[in-house]
Design a protein around this motif. Structure first.
Motif, PDB file in Angstrom:
ATOM      1  N   ARG A  87       0.823  -1.216   0.000  1.00  0.00           N
ATOM      2  CA  ARG A  87       0.000   0.000   0.000  1.00  0.00           C
ATOM      3  C   ARG A  87       0.858   1.267   0.000  1.00  0.00           C
ATOM      4  N   ARG A  88       2.027   1.204   0.618  1.00  0.00           N
ATOM      5  CA  ARG A  88       2.904   2.381   0.666  1.00  0.00           C
ATOM      6  C   ARG A  88       3.461   2.736  -0.711  1.00  0.00           C
ATOM      7  N   ASP A  89       3.435   1.756  -1.639  1.00  0.00           N
ATOM      8  CA  ASP A  89       3.985   1.993  -2.979  1.00  0.00           C
ATOM      9  C   ASP A  89       2.897   2.236  -4.024  1.00  0.00           C
ATOM     10  N   ALA A  90       1.650   2.344  -3.565  1.00  0.00           N
ATOM     11  CA  ALA A  90       0.533   2.452  -4.515  1.00  0.00           C
ATOM     12  C   ALA A  90       0.653   3.687  -5.402  1.00  0.00           C
ATOM     13  N   ASP A  91       1.110   4.817  -4.837  1.00  0.00           N
ATOM     14  CA  ASP A  91       1.222   6.037  -5.642  1.00  0.00           C
ATOM     15  C   ASP A  91       2.292   5.878  -6.730  1.00  0.00           C
ATOM     16  N   ARG A  92       3.432   5.300  -6.367  1.00  0.00           N
ATOM     17  CA  ARG A  92       4.486   5.082  -7.367  1.00  0.00           C
ATOM     18  C   ARG A  92       4.019   4.102  -8.442  1.00  0.00           C
ATOM     19  N   PHE A  93       3.277   3.087  -8.012  1.00  0.00           N
ATOM     20  CA  PHE A  93       2.737   2.119  -8.962  1.00  0.00           C
ATOM     21  C   PHE A  93       1.765   2.812  -9.926  1.00  0.00           C
ATOM     22  N   GLY A  94       0.918   3.686  -9.385  1.00  0.00           N
ATOM     23  CA  GLY A  94      -0.009   4.423 -10.238  1.00  0.00           C
ATOM     24  C   GLY A  94       0.709   5.297 -11.244  1.00  0.00           C
ATOM     25  N   GLN A  95       1.793   5.934 -10.821  1.00  0.00           N
ATOM     26  CA  GLN A  95       2.575   6.765 -11.748  1.00  0.00           C
ATOM     27  C   GLN A  95       3.186   5.923 -12.859  1.00  0.00           C
ATOM     28  N   ARG A  96       3.655   4.730 -12.509  1.00  0.00           N
ATOM     29  CA  ARG A  96       4.238   3.854 -13.529  1.00  0.00           C
ATOM     30  C   ARG A  96       3.177   3.383 -14.521  1.00  0.00           C
ATOM     31  N   LEU A  97       1.978   3.085 -14.012  1.00  0.00           N
ATOM     32  CA  LEU A  97       0.887   2.745 -14.918  1.00  0.00           C
ATOM     33  C   LEU A  97       0.569   3.911 -15.847  1.00  0.00           C
ATOM     34  N   GLY A  98       0.674   5.140 -15.324  1.00  0.00           N
ATOM     35  CA  GLY A  98       0.463   6.310 -16.163  1.00  0.00           C
ATOM     36  C   GLY A  98       1.459   6.353 -17.312  1.00  0.00           C
ATOM     37  N   GLU A  99       2.686   5.930 -17.056  1.00  0.00           N
ATOM     38  CA  GLU A  99       3.697   5.884 -18.117  1.00  0.00           C
ATOM     39  C   GLU A  99       3.358   4.820 -19.159  1.00  0.00           C
ATOM     40  N   VAL A 100       2.831   3.682 -18.694  1.00  0.00           N
ATOM     41  CA  VAL A 100       2.412   2.630 -19.626  1.00  0.00           C
ATOM     42  C   VAL A 100       1.295   3.146 -20.528  1.00  0.00           C
ATOM     43  N   VAL A 101       0.320   3.814 -19.921  1.00  0.00           N
ATOM     44  CA  VAL A 101      -0.810   4.339 -20.684  1.00  0.00           C
ATOM     45  C   VAL A 101      -0.348   5.421 -21.655  1.00  0.00           C
ATOM     46  N   ALA A 102       0.527   6.317 -21.204  1.00  0.00           N
ATOM     47  CA  ALA A 102       1.021   7.390 -22.072  1.00  0.00           C
ATOM     48  C   ALA A 102       1.785   6.819 -23.264  1.00  0.00           C
ATOM     49  N   PHE A 103       2.607   5.803 -23.019  1.00  0.00           N
ATOM     50  CA  PHE A 103       3.362   5.165 -24.100  1.00  0.00           C
ATOM     51  C   PHE A 103       2.410   4.530 -25.117  1.00  0.00           C
ATOM     52  N   SER A 104       1.375   3.854 -24.604  1.00  0.00           N
ATOM     53  CA  SER A 104       0.383   3.232 -25.481  1.00  0.00           C
ATOM     54  C   SER A 104      -0.383   4.275 -26.280  1.00  0.00           C
ATOM     55  N   ASN A 105      -0.768   5.364 -25.623  1.00  0.00           N
ATOM     56  CA  ASN A 105      -1.475   6.440 -26.330  1.00  0.00           C
ATOM     57  C   ASN A 105      -0.622   7.028 -27.444  1.00  0.00           C
ATOM     58  N   ASP A 106       0.673   7.199 -27.158  1.00  0.00           N
ATOM     59  CA  ASP A 106       1.573   7.757 -28.161  1.00  0.00           C
ATOM     60  C   ASP A 106       1.664   6.847 -29.389  1.00  0.00           C
ATOM     61  N   LEU A 107       1.715   5.532 -29.158  1.00  0.00           N
ATOM     62  CA  LEU A 107       1.726   4.589 -30.289  1.00  0.00           C
ATOM     63  C   LEU A 107       0.465   4.754 -31.123  1.00  0.00           C
ATOM     64  N   SER A 108      -0.679   4.863 -30.443  1.00  0.00           N
ATOM     65  CA  SER A 108      -1.946   4.994 -31.167  1.00  0.00           C
ATOM     66  C   SER A 108      -2.001   6.278 -31.984  1.00  0.00           C
ATOM     67  N   VAL A 109      -1.549   7.382 -31.375  1.00  0.00           N
ATOM     68  CA  VAL A 109      -1.578   8.668 -32.075  1.00  0.00           C
ATOM     69  C   VAL A 109      -0.697   8.636 -33.318  1.00  0.00           C
ATOM     70  N   ARG A 110       0.426   7.924 -33.219  1.00  0.00           N
ATOM     71  CA  ARG A 110       1.326   7.815 -34.370  1.00  0.00           C
ATOM     72  C   ARG A 110       0.917   6.676 -35.307  1.00  0.00           C
ATOM     73  N   ARG A 111      -0.284   6.121 -35.052  1.00  0.00           N
ATOM     74  CA  ARG A 111      -0.848   5.053 -35.889  1.00  0.00           C
ATOM     75  C   ARG A 111       0.048   3.822 -35.958  1.00  0.00           C
ATOM     76  N   ARG A 112       0.688   3.554 -34.837  1.00  0.00           N
ATOM     77  CA  ARG A 112       1.468   2.337 -34.715  1.00  0.00           C
ATOM     78  C   ARG A 112       0.684   1.350 -33.838  1.00  0.00           C
ATOM     79  N   PRO A 113       0.788   0.070 -34.115  1.00  0.00           N
ATOM     80  CA  PRO A 113      -0.019  -0.900 -33.353  1.00  0.00           C
ATOM     81  C   PRO A 113       0.405  -0.978 -31.892  1.00  0.00           C
ATOM     82  N   VAL A 114      -0.581  -1.075 -31.025  1.00  0.00           N
ATOM     83  CA  VAL A 114      -0.330  -1.289 -29.599  1.00  0.00           C
ATOM     84  C   VAL A 114      -0.370  -2.797 -29.369  1.00  0.00           C
ATOM     85  N   VAL A 115       0.798  -3.411 -29.250  1.00  0.00           N
ATOM     86  CA  VAL A 115       0.884  -4.854 -29.063  1.00  0.00           C
ATOM     87  C   VAL A 115       1.717  -5.150 -27.825  1.00  0.00           C
TER      88      VAL A 115
END
Length: 517
Positions: free
Chosen positions: A207-235
């Motif tokens: 539970r003490r690491d939940a905020d850091r974990f959430g931030q890392r998930l944000g990076e995963v989502v941002a990376f995936s969004n960037d692939l989509s915007v550049r019309r590259r497949p999210v795999v």
């Protein structure tokens, strides 16, 4: 399988019966354990800590995968398997590499429709893969020889998104994008829309690491969004390279990077999304191995065509935890492990009336989960009989030393980050809960899971586990009402300690139009 309308597809050279997703058995499953990246959660963490690759844990992993492969064939009427696994997955291919009893059993399972190859771009199960794909040549040869040895009257049922337009195949490509690739991207990009505290608890983050974990998930989502915007497949491979695997290594090698924050947890989430995605695309169930994350972690509402019943009333949910009355089971034994059986034994088991009755009883339960109290007893009784058949086969195969059989039914109710378990059978009645205090706003989702097992030896025995209903409580008030009702059950105890976890895909092939999924 019943009669099927084949007017819209061709049957190639007569070896194959092409089917569409909706023509699969209602009880068909997609086994997550056959995914080329799947390893039990504990082994994955060990690999990361010790810097070991999939090849370096191959012997241990194949044993686990093969056991789950057999359990899927025991507990489901039909198992859908990505075609590539027949020649690239040693847990399956070992039965095909030599002519004999095992290869013949595999042919019978194919011809009966118990095993259904999933084809992505191919139009025939024996078709040569594209040259740029990694395959094991000896495995592919064994797969071709297995198909070639089928009797002239046999047909392999193969499922594909579409069989229309054999020249251009555009409809299959379109459906694969909309049903498989796009939903995968959407599930990944929706991770930060979940309740991060619940998600962190269920994947085992402190539970003490939940905020850091959430931030890392944000990076995963941002990376995936960037692939989509550049019309590259999210795999998954692209996400693995960025967040899970050691830089410069081949993803297929499975060398996971301990220097990447939360690599193990992100791998688990990506693997879960990956495994449920094909099941959704085919309108059937994912079969999650014991120890892996279950779908409830994704905090989502299933599509109606693949969803068990939804329980929304706290009092109705309580009925899943109330004691069931079962006849006393005497003198039943079960083999020490299903793992010792061979594929031919699984084929023989599936030919028995006991197996047929067990599968039909479970089908009735999942078709009407609201009648749980009326039907779970039949499932339990058929399960006990099935284990007796497994013991007979094990005794024929080897000198088995059976363990005492104390069968129990375990019902697991997950709501948010809380887990409640009721165990009954052989005069045993226990109810335990582990509730995590949360600032809940809005609705809470979860699931009801039925587990049948031997109380004495647990995971070493043949074990069945499957979601039978989804849960959706509208508010924190309803959650408190349910929690209060559970506390009043006789013998209830609330466990102290860490938050409970949400534990209990298939690599598709590609061409220039469809990248590796």
């Amino acid at each position: 399988m019943g009669e099927q309308d084949m007017t819209d597809v061709d049957s190639s050279d007569g070896l194959m019966t092409p089917i569409r997703p909706e023509q699969l058995d209602p009880g068909a499953v997609i086994a997550q354990s056959l995914d080329n990246q799947w390893v039990p959660a504990g082994l994955a963490r060990e690999m990361i800590e010790q810097g070991r690759s999939l090849d370096e844990v191959a012997k241990r992993r194949v044993t686990e995968v093969r056991a789950e492969y057999f359990r899927s064939l025991i507990n489901a009427s039909q198992v859908v398997i990505n075609r590539a696994y027949f020649y690239n997955n040693d847990a399956i291919n070992r039965d095909l590499r030599e002519d004999g009893e095992a290869r013949e059993a595999h042919r019978r399972l194919l011809a009966s429709g118990a095993i259904v190859p999933f084809l992505l771009n191919e139009r025939h199960p024996a078709e040569e893969p594209p040259s740029h794909l990694h395959i094991r040549p000896a495995g592919f040869t064994a797969w071709q020889e297995t198909l070639a040895g089928l009797r002239s009257e046999d047909r392999v049922h193969c499922v594909r998104m579409s069989w229309e337009d054999p020249e251009r195949d555009q409809e299959n490509r379109d459906r694969t994008r909309t049903r498989l690739f796009q939903p995968f991207a959407e599930k990944v990009q929706g991770l930060t829309a979940k309740d991060i505290d619940i998600l962190a608890a269920q994947v085992g983050v402190d539970r003490r690491d939940a905020d850091r974990f959430g931030q890392r998930l944000g990076e995963v989502v941002a990376f995936s969004n960037d692939l989509s915007v550049r019309r590259r497949p999210v795999v998954r491979n692209s996400l693995y390279e960025e967040f899970v695997t050691v830089p410069g290594t081949n993803v297929a090698e499975g060398r996971y990077d301990r220097d990447k924050p939360f690599a193990a947890e992100i791998k688990q989430l990506l693997d879960l999304i990956y495994s449920v995605n094909l099941a959704d695309a085919l309108g059937r169930y994912p079969l999650t191995p014991v120890g892996s994350l279950r779908r409830v972690v994704l905090q989502e509402a299933r599509e109606a065509r693949a969803t068990p019943g939804v329980v929304e009333d706290p009092e109705q949910l309580l009925t899943f935890l109330r004691r069931q009355s079962f006849a006393a089971v005497q003198d039943h034994l079960t083999p020490a492990a299903v793992d010792e059986l061979e594929l031919h034994d699984i084929w023989r088991l599936r030919q028995t009336s006991v197996w047929d009755e067990y599968v039909r009883a479970f089908g009735e339960l999942t078709a009407a989960p609201e009648a749980f109290q009326d039907s779970v007893g039949r499932v339990f009784d058929r399960y006990v009989r099935l284990n007796s058949e497994i013991l007979k086969l094990a005794r024929e195969r080897r000198q088995a030393r059976p363990n005492p059989w104390r069968p129990v039914v375990e019902v697991v109710v997950t709501v948010g980050a809380a887990v409640f378990t009721a165990v009954s059978g052989e005069d045993v009645w226990e109810v335990a809960g582990a509730a995590v205090p949360l600032a809940v706003t809005g609705s809470l989702s979860g699931s009801v899971q039925l587990v049948l097992r031997n109380r004495i030896h647990g995971r070493q025995e043949q074990k069945f586990a499957r979601e039978i209903a989804n849960v959706r409580l509208a508010s924190a008030r309803e959650w408190e009402q349910f929690h209060d009702l559970v506390r009043r059950l006789p013998g209830y105890r609330e466990a102290a300690g860490p938050a409970p976890t949400g534990r209990a895909g298939t690599t598709t092939q590609d061409n220039e139009d469809l990248p590796e999924y």
